[in-house]
Write a protein that holds these residues in place. Structure first.
Motif, PDB file in Angstrom:
ATOM      1  N   CYS A 135      28.436  38.280  41.471  1.00 58.93           N
ATOM      2  CA  CYS A 135      29.706  39.015  41.543  1.00 58.93           C
ATOM      3  C   CYS A 135      30.817  38.142  42.123  1.00 58.93           C
ATOM      4  N   SER A 136      30.473  37.306  43.087  1.00 56.02           N
ATOM      5  CA  SER A 136      31.482  36.412  43.668  1.00 56.02           C
ATOM      6  C   SER A 136      31.981  35.413  42.636  1.00 56.02           C
ATOM      7  N   MET A 137      31.048  34.857  41.860  1.00 59.45           N
ATOM      8  CA  MET A 137      31.446  33.916  40.813  1.00 59.45           C
ATOM      9  C   MET A 137      32.336  34.596  39.784  1.00 59.45           C
ATOM     10  N   LEU A 138      31.995  35.828  39.408  1.00 58.43           N
ATOM     11  CA  LEU A 138      32.812  36.566  38.448  1.00 58.43           C
ATOM     12  C   LEU A 138      34.189  36.864  39.020  1.00 58.43           C
ATOM     13  N   LEU A 139      34.265  37.206  40.324  1.00 55.72           N
ATOM     14  CA  LEU A 139      35.547  37.495  40.948  1.00 55.72           C
ATOM     15  C   LEU A 139      36.429  36.250  40.987  1.00 55.72           C
ATOM     16  N   VAL A 140      35.825  35.108  41.344  1.00 59.82           N
ATOM     17  CA  VAL A 140      36.590  33.865  41.358  1.00 59.82           C
ATOM     18  C   VAL A 140      37.101  33.535  39.959  1.00 59.82           C
ATOM     19  N   TYR A 141      36.284  33.769  38.956  1.00 54.77           N
ATOM     20  CA  TYR A 141      36.685  33.497  37.567  1.00 54.77           C
ATOM     21  C   TYR A 141      37.864  34.370  37.156  1.00 54.77           C
ATOM     22  N   VAL A 142      37.812  35.669  37.505  1.00 56.27           N
ATOM     23  CA  VAL A 142      38.902  36.581  37.156  1.00 56.27           C
ATOM     24  C   VAL A 142      40.184  36.195  37.891  1.00 56.27           C
ATOM     25  N   LEU A 143      40.073  35.848  39.163  1.00 63.27           N
ATOM     26  CA  LEU A 143      41.258  35.443  39.919  1.00 63.27           C
ATOM     27  C   LEU A 143      41.856  34.168  39.353  1.00 63.27           C
ATOM     28  N   PHE A 144      41.004  33.262  38.902  1.00 64.75           N
ATOM     29  CA  PHE A 144      41.487  32.008  38.318  1.00 64.75           C
ATOM     30  C   PHE A 144      42.221  32.275  36.999  1.00 64.75           C
ATOM     31  N   LEU A 145      41.661  33.153  36.158  1.00 68.37           N
ATOM     32  CA  LEU A 145      42.345  33.505  34.901  1.00 68.37           C
ATOM     33  C   LEU A 145      43.664  34.203  35.162  1.00 68.37           C
ATOM     34  N   ALA A 146      43.700  35.065  36.180  1.00 74.01           N
ATOM     35  CA  ALA A 146      44.947  35.743  36.519  1.00 74.01           C
ATOM     36  C   ALA A 146      45.998  34.751  36.987  1.00 74.01           C
ATOM     37  N   LEU A 147      45.571  33.740  37.724  1.00 75.98           N
ATOM     38  CA  LEU A 147      46.523  32.732  38.194  1.00 75.98           C
ATOM     39  C   LEU A 147      47.084  31.926  37.035  1.00 75.98           C
ATOM     40  N   LEU A 148      46.238  31.598  36.053  1.00 77.09           N
ATOM     41  CA  LEU A 148      46.700  30.828  34.901  1.00 77.09           C
ATOM     42  C   LEU A 148      47.560  31.654  33.954  1.00 77.09           C
ATOM     43  N   SER A 149      47.347  32.974  33.936  1.00 76.31           N
ATOM     44  CA  SER A 149      48.131  33.820  33.027  1.00 76.31           C
ATOM     45  C   SER A 149      49.549  34.001  33.514  1.00 76.31           C
TER      46      SER A 149
ATOM     47  N   VAL B 221      45.892  40.395  37.964  1.00 75.13           N
ATOM     48  CA  VAL B 221      44.464  40.648  38.135  1.00 75.13           C
ATOM     49  C   VAL B 221      44.067  41.945  37.440  1.00 75.13           C
ATOM     50  N   ALA B 222      44.912  42.994  37.562  1.00 82.13           N
ATOM     51  CA  ALA B 222      44.613  44.276  36.923  1.00 82.13           C
ATOM     52  C   ALA B 222      44.562  44.138  35.410  1.00 82.13           C
ATOM     53  N   ARG B 223      45.466  43.315  34.846  1.00 82.40           N
ATOM     54  CA  ARG B 223      45.474  43.158  33.385  1.00 82.40           C
ATOM     55  C   ARG B 223      44.271  42.357  32.892  1.00 82.40           C
ATOM     56  N   GLN B 224      43.602  41.589  33.764  1.00 82.00           N
ATOM     57  CA  GLN B 224      42.364  40.917  33.394  1.00 82.00           C
ATOM     58  C   GLN B 224      41.165  41.865  33.408  1.00 82.00           C
ATOM     59  N   LEU B 225      41.228  42.899  34.260  1.00 79.56           N
ATOM     60  CA  LEU B 225      40.089  43.794  34.433  1.00 79.56           C
ATOM     61  C   LEU B 225      40.179  45.056  33.592  1.00 79.56           C
ATOM     62  N   LEU B 226      41.392  45.491  33.268  1.00 76.48           N
ATOM     63  CA  LEU B 226      41.587  46.773  32.585  1.00 76.48           C
ATOM     64  C   LEU B 226      41.835  46.563  31.100  1.00 76.48           C
ATOM     65  N   TYR B 227      41.567  47.610  30.338  1.00 76.42           N
ATOM     66  CA  TYR B 227      41.914  47.612  28.912  1.00 76.42           C
ATOM     67  C   TYR B 227      43.402  47.911  28.774  1.00 76.42           C
ATOM     68  N   ALA B 228      44.035  47.207  27.834  1.00 79.42           N
ATOM     69  CA  ALA B 228      45.479  47.368  27.643  1.00 79.42           C
ATOM     70  C   ALA B 228      45.791  48.718  27.006  1.00 79.42           C
ATOM     71  N   PRO B 229      46.991  49.263  27.247  1.00 82.34           N
ATOM     72  CA  PRO B 229      47.376  50.507  26.571  1.00 82.34           C
ATOM     73  C   PRO B 229      47.481  50.281  25.070  1.00 82.34           C
ATOM     74  N   MET B 230      47.252  51.350  24.330  1.00 77.50           N
ATOM     75  CA  MET B 230      47.256  51.239  22.875  1.00 77.50           C
ATOM     76  C   MET B 230      47.560  52.603  22.261  1.00 77.50           C
TER      77      MET B 230
END
Length: 776
Positions: free
Chosen positions: A762-776, A694-703
């Motif tokens: 915000c709830s829809m966005l949270l569900v979307y992020v959690l879903f992407l995290a689950l698929l990743s 979930v954190a890697r979906q919300l945060l910018y990656a190190p570079m």
């Protein structure tokens, strides 16, 4: 002491105090401090930045820009002071060591025009020119012109940024204002300031020394503009030099000579100082190249002199004779100046400033009253026709068309045309030389003069006569060697153009392949992401780097196609010999051993960059692209500027990592929270469980950030490790704001509460992020 105190004040206070000082002090008092003020303005024997005329722009400091513009304008307090000091006819000494070496050589050799006859002071011991005695106006103008020669971009980061970005400084604005005022376009125009003491300079009855060729006239075929001594100006002619009576002064026999020169002497001074100082700048022997702002200033000078000279037929005032000789003064020095610039200028898109300078000089028909009227009417695509009035200019300057084109062509052959700015630079060159009436004239005059730009029988005699007709500081043997006198429309040039067009066609095909590859990659990524993710990416994510690159690349093929068409029409090249389709074989890559150790930062003597082809340069350039944190990119057009800045400050405070040992007691708690946030952000990003996904979906990656540091005058690659971080910048884009606004409206309409609509979004966005995290 009072003056030193005022000059040490901040700029705004300094300008205010000096304005008051000028009103309260007498002329005698101001004469004593005038040189010190001028030296402070331009950094003579001190800080070379002076008052920051060449580092102040409307963008970096609008307040200082406006204040300096008001103070130094033609109707400002400083110019009024300079004219006030003319009443006493007091002279100020200018050390010739401040002048360019070619200018000093001209004065020492006695090749100067009559303009400098009453200005030079001879040292009786050494029998050499030591100083120039100038009135207040000339003293200021000469220092103002000399200030442009300082290579500030090599010592100051702001000047380096201005050199690279090519923004307009207050200095360039003042250059345009001074030239348009003292070298007016409109005949019988009023030159400001109007009210000042006249009779500053006396008329010059002595004729200018005639220029005598060393060979007999029967060996020379002289163009019409050179007959009767009308347009030959051996080191810059006096405005008293007539166009039809040799080198004698027509005003010397007139009873109105004094009043005529009292009106025109300021224009005379401005013309001589700008032309003689700027165009005698010895580019070949200087350690540093001049800045791009200096080249743009010279272009402003060239354009204004075209305007000034084109008004000679309509002007019946005392400026008429000055208008007639102004262009010949530039012609005597512009070729050597341009050749020196082109020879040393770097092979990148900054070459555009040099190209535009040359194109401005060879197109005087663009700077007429008629062309200006069409431009003011909004007709930006209007191209003024080349009337027969300019045939003499093309004949006299034929070498400026042919030789400079031949000098520029090898530089263009080494450019990378997969970069849009380089392709556009080629487009500017191609379209100018594709003008039918210009090409027809160049071909006709080249046949008439058998390749000679000035109508002499042989290249050797042409160079010999030019050396006799101009100052010894501008010898043309090194500029136009006999081996470079090939005709522009000859068979060897046509073959060279055909080879060059084949390289352009190869570059175009390479860009087309890159575009096809980028489109396929973007389409493949969108198919793998699915509809839902693509929809949210369009709303909440910035444009990807591939899409930005595709947008940039998509403009290049059409530009290169138009360049090829234009060059084929100009040089009669058959396009059937060029491949304009995508099925060309890929340009063979050089072996790895030839490029793996190559770098532009290599300072060894074994590196020969003159043998590099565009493919090798592009391979190296691909490894030198700066890598910037996306959160620090310039604000885009689809973003709300104030909100983006606020969100950046909030994100920066959350991500900030501060040391507790370097903060005060009252900020310890606050900084401790920031410090803990930074530690927790990194810890969450590195976790291998679902929280880490979930954190890697919300945060910018190190570079690793990479950029080019030019603050020291050299180009150094800098690197900086950037840890995982939070970025709220996407919330400042207009699509996101529109989405939030729609959620507020729907919440108000459906549930009677705007907050409810935002919470649902915000709830829809949270569900979307959690879903992407689950698929990743």
């Amino acid at each position: 002491t009072r003056l030193l105190t005022v000059l040490s004040l901040p700029l705004m206070d300094r300008l205010h105090e000096l304005t008051i000082l000028f009103d309260r002090c007498s002329v005698r008092q101001i004469q004593e401090v005038f040189p010190h003020i001028v030296h402070s303005m331009f950094g003579i024997n001190g800080n070379p930045l002076g008052w920051g005329l060449r580092t102040t722009t409307q963008e970096n400091n609008a307040l200082h820009f406006q204040a300096l513009n008001h103070f130094f304008g033609v109707c400002g307090p400083w110019m009024h002071l300079c004219h006030r000091l003319l009443a006493d006819q007091y002279k100020f000494e200018l050390d010739i060591n401040l002048l360019p070496a070619k200018f000093v050589a001209m004065l020492q050799a006695g090749q100067n025009s009559m303009f400098y006859a009453d200005l030079i002071n001879i040292d009786p011991m050494r029998h050499q020119v030591a100083t120039l005695s100038l009135n207040a106006f000339d003293f200021y103008v000469s220092h103002f012109v000399l200030h442009a020669l300082q290579p500030l971009h090599s010592i100051n980061p702001i000047a380096m940024q201005i050199h690279n970005v090519r923004c307009k400084t207050i200095y360039l604005k003042l250059v345009a204002e001074y030239l348009s005022n003292f070298l007016p376009l409109v005949p019988d125009a009023r030159i400001e300031p109007v009210h000042f003491s006249t009779g500053v300079k006396a008329p010059q009855p002595l004729p200018t020394q005639a220029l005598q060729p060393q060979r007999q006239p029967r060996y020379i075929r002289i163009p019409s503009s050179y007959r009767n001594g009308g347009n030959v100006s051996g080191g810059g002619a006096s405005p008293n030099t007539s166009g039809g009576s040799g080198n004698a002064s027509p005003q010397s026999s007139s009873a109105n000579a004094s009043s005529a020169r009292a009106y025109a002497w300021r224009s005379e001074s401005v013309l001589h100082f700008f032309v003689d100082i700027w165009l005698r700048y010895d580019i070949e022997s200087e350690h540093h190249l001049p800045g791009s702002d200096f080249v743009r200033g010279v272009r402003t000078l060239v354009k204004q002199i075209h305007f000034f000279a084109n008004g000679a037929q309509l002007d019946h005032s005392s400026l008429c004779s000055l208008r007639k000789v102004s262009l010949s003064m530039v012609r005597a020095r512009i070729l050597a100046f341009l050749c020196g610039l082109i020879d040393r200028w770097p092979l990148d898109s900054s070459l555009m400033v040099v190209l535009e300078l040359w194109l401005s000089y060879i197109q005087p028909w663009r700077y007429t009253m008629s062309a200006l009227d069409h431009k003011m009417a909004g007709s930006l695509s209007y191209r003024p026709p080349i009337s027969s009035h300019f045939d003499g200019f093309i004949t006299d300057n034929l070498i400026m068309y042919t030789h400079i084109f031949a000098v520029l062509l090898p530089h263009f052959e080494r450019l990378d045309f997969t970069v849009y700015r380089n392709a556009f630079m080629l487009y500017r060159l191609a379209t100018i030389f594709a003008q039918h009436d210009l090409v027809e004239r160049l071909q006709r005059y080249e046949r008439q003069h058998a390749g000679n730009a000035f109508g002499f029988d042989s290249p050797q005699r042409q160079v010999h006569m030019l050396n006799k007709s101009h100052s010894p500081g501008a010898q043309w043997n090194s500029v136009v060697p006999s081996s470079h006198t090939a005709m522009l429309f000859s068979q060897p040039m046509q073959m060279q153009i055909q080879k060059f067009l084949y390289e352009i066609s190869m570059a175009r095909n390479s860009v087309l392949r890159e575009i096809a590859g980028l489109r396929n990659a973007i389409a493949e990524r969108q198919r793998s992401d699915g509809f839902l993710k693509n929809f949210f990416n369009k709303l909440f994510r910035d444009v990807s780097q591939d899409e930005v690159t595709l947008r940039e690349f998509s403009r290049i093929p059409e530009v290169l196609r138009q360049c090829i068409d234009a060059f084929c029409r100009t040089f009669n090249v058959d396009q059937a010999n060029l491949s304009m389709h995508e099925t060309l074989p890929v340009e063979p890559c050089p072996p790895a051993s030839a490029t793996q150790n190559f770098s532009f930062f290599d300072t060894s003597d074994s590196l020969d960059t003159s043998k590099l082809n565009p493919h090798q340069m592009s391979l190296n350039a691909s490894n030198m692209q700066p890598i910037i944190d996306p959160a620090l990119l310039p604000i885009q057009t689809n973003e709300f500027r104030p909100l983006v800045r606020i969100l950046h400050i909030i994100s920066d405070n959350i991500n900030k990592r501060v040391s507790l040992s370097r903060i005060s007691l009252e900020l310890k708690l606050k900084s401790y929270i920031w410090f803990q946030y930074g530690r927790q952000i990194q810890a969450f990003y590195l976790r291998n469980d679902y929280c880490g996904k979930v954190a890697r979906q919300l945060l910018y990656a190190p570079m690793t950030e990479q950029w080019f540091d030019k603050s020291t005058g050299n180009v150094d690659m800098r690197e900086k490790l950037v840890p995982p971080r939070l970025c709220l910048r996407p919330l400042g884009s207009f699509p996101v704001l529109v989405t939030i606004f729609c959620a507020v409206i729907l919440g108000k309409l459906l549930w009677g509460s705007a907050i409810t609509g935002v919470m649902v979004l915000c709830s829809m966005l949270l569900v979307y992020v959690l879903f992407l995290a689950l698929l990743s």
